[in-house]
Design a protein around this motif. Structure first.
Motif, PDB file in Angstrom:
ATOM      1  N   TYR A  92       0.830  -1.205   0.000  1.00  0.00           N
ATOM      2  CA  TYR A  92       0.000   0.000   0.000  1.00  0.00           C
ATOM      3  C   TYR A  92       0.868   1.259   0.000  1.00  0.00           C
ATOM      4  O   TYR A  92       0.680   2.149  -0.817  1.00  0.00           O
ATOM      5  CB  TYR A  92      -0.943   0.024   1.207  1.00  0.00           C
ATOM      6  CG  TYR A  92      -1.778   1.278   1.261  1.00  0.00           C
ATOM      7  CD1 TYR A  92      -2.931   1.383   0.499  1.00  0.00           C
ATOM      8  CD2 TYR A  92      -1.396   2.361   2.043  1.00  0.00           C
ATOM      9  CE1 TYR A  92      -3.687   2.541   0.517  1.00  0.00           C
ATOM     10  CE2 TYR A  92      -2.135   3.517   2.062  1.00  0.00           C
ATOM     11  CZ  TYR A  92      -3.290   3.604   1.298  1.00  0.00           C
ATOM     12  OH  TYR A  92      -4.019   4.761   1.308  1.00  0.00           O
ATOM     13  N   LYS A  93       1.807   1.319   0.928  1.00  0.00           N
ATOM     14  CA  LYS A  93       2.627   2.523   1.065  1.00  0.00           C
ATOM     15  C   LYS A  93       3.528   2.770  -0.136  1.00  0.00           C
ATOM     16  O   LYS A  93       3.693   3.900  -0.581  1.00  0.00           O
ATOM     17  CB  LYS A  93       3.481   2.446   2.329  1.00  0.00           C
ATOM     18  CG  LYS A  93       2.683   2.623   3.591  1.00  0.00           C
ATOM     19  CD  LYS A  93       3.568   2.521   4.816  1.00  0.00           C
ATOM     20  CE  LYS A  93       2.760   2.699   6.083  1.00  0.00           C
ATOM     21  NZ  LYS A  93       3.568   2.509   7.280  1.00  0.00           N
ATOM     22  N   LYS A  97       0.392   4.148  -3.805  1.00  0.00           N
ATOM     23  CA  LYS A  97       0.540   5.592  -3.945  1.00  0.00           C
ATOM     24  C   LYS A  97       1.038   5.987  -5.336  1.00  0.00           C
ATOM     25  O   LYS A  97       0.723   7.066  -5.822  1.00  0.00           O
ATOM     26  CB  LYS A  97       1.449   6.147  -2.859  1.00  0.00           C
ATOM     27  CG  LYS A  97       0.777   6.082  -1.497  1.00  0.00           C
ATOM     28  CD  LYS A  97       1.608   6.695  -0.417  1.00  0.00           C
ATOM     29  CE  LYS A  97       0.835   6.639   0.883  1.00  0.00           C
ATOM     30  NZ  LYS A  97       1.443   7.377   1.945  1.00  0.00           N
ATOM     31  N   LYS A  98       1.773   5.096  -5.987  1.00  0.00           N
ATOM     32  CA  LYS A  98       2.283   5.380  -7.339  1.00  0.00           C
ATOM     33  C   LYS A  98       1.172   5.375  -8.382  1.00  0.00           C
ATOM     34  O   LYS A  98       1.262   6.074  -9.383  1.00  0.00           O
ATOM     35  CB  LYS A  98       3.339   4.354  -7.749  1.00  0.00           C
ATOM     36  CG  LYS A  98       4.625   4.454  -6.991  1.00  0.00           C
ATOM     37  CD  LYS A  98       5.601   3.406  -7.490  1.00  0.00           C
ATOM     38  CE  LYS A  98       6.907   3.432  -6.740  1.00  0.00           C
ATOM     39  NZ  LYS A  98       7.842   2.420  -7.233  1.00  0.00           N
ATOM     40  N   LYS A 100      -2.274   5.726  -7.623  1.00  0.00           N
ATOM     41  CA  LYS A 100      -3.498   6.379  -7.147  1.00  0.00           C
ATOM     42  C   LYS A 100      -3.962   7.482  -8.102  1.00  0.00           C
ATOM     43  O   LYS A 100      -5.151   7.594  -8.393  1.00  0.00           O
ATOM     44  CB  LYS A 100      -3.274   6.929  -5.747  1.00  0.00           C
ATOM     45  CG  LYS A 100      -4.525   7.417  -5.099  1.00  0.00           C
ATOM     46  CD  LYS A 100      -4.252   7.810  -3.668  1.00  0.00           C
ATOM     47  CE  LYS A 100      -5.536   8.242  -2.994  1.00  0.00           C
ATOM     48  NZ  LYS A 100      -5.325   8.588  -1.612  1.00  0.00           N
ATOM     49  N   LYS A 101      -3.057   8.269  -8.602  1.00  0.00           N
ATOM     50  CA  LYS A 101      -3.450   9.400  -9.465  1.00  0.00           C
ATOM     51  C   LYS A 101      -4.017   8.939 -10.806  1.00  0.00           C
ATOM     52  O   LYS A 101      -4.703   9.700 -11.479  1.00  0.00           O
ATOM     53  CB  LYS A 101      -2.254  10.324  -9.693  1.00  0.00           C
ATOM     54  CG  LYS A 101      -1.109   9.686 -10.424  1.00  0.00           C
ATOM     55  CD  LYS A 101       0.073  10.634 -10.518  1.00  0.00           C
ATOM     56  CE  LYS A 101       1.275   9.894 -11.069  1.00  0.00           C
ATOM     57  NZ  LYS A 101       2.477  10.686 -10.966  1.00  0.00           N
TER      58      LYS A 101
END
Length: 106
Positions: A92-93, A97-98, A100-101
């Motif tokens: 997840y971390k 995050k890579k 998500k956008k």
């Protein structure tokens, strides 16, 4: 990146479909079919890529899984295949995050 390639093709496909509804052209219908086939090819290729980001993106965006379910599946696949990381928090971390956008529904 294959994500942007798929998204671009999907946008073009939406435009072609709208235009087809307006003019009902056989040529547009051929173009729509061709683009649908290409998108499916890209998605299948994308699905098979070993990178964690790609697998997460595919599971969330195209299989409709929620974020944590997708992360758990990737962690389990990694565990079964002897690939690291297998920890959901780490995935997840570092990886979620890579991507998500790029996700539509987050």
């Amino acid at each position: 990146m294959i994500i942007s390639c798929i998204k671009s093709a999907e946008l073009t496909l939406n435009v072609l479909r709208a235009e087809y509804e307006r003019v009902k052209s056989d040529e547009l219908l051929k173009d729509i079919k061709y683009l649908e086939d290409k998108i499916n090819y890209y998605k299948e290729s994308f699905k098979k890529m070993p990178e964690i980001e790609n697998r997460l993106y595919y599971k969330i965006e195209y299989e409709g899984k929620n974020t944590m379910k997708a992360i758990e599946e990737v962690a389990n696949e990694n565990s079964v295949n002897g690939v690291k990381p297998t920890d959901t928090t780490y995935i997840y971390k570092k990886y979620f995050k890579k991507i998500k956008k790029y996700l539509k529904r987050q």
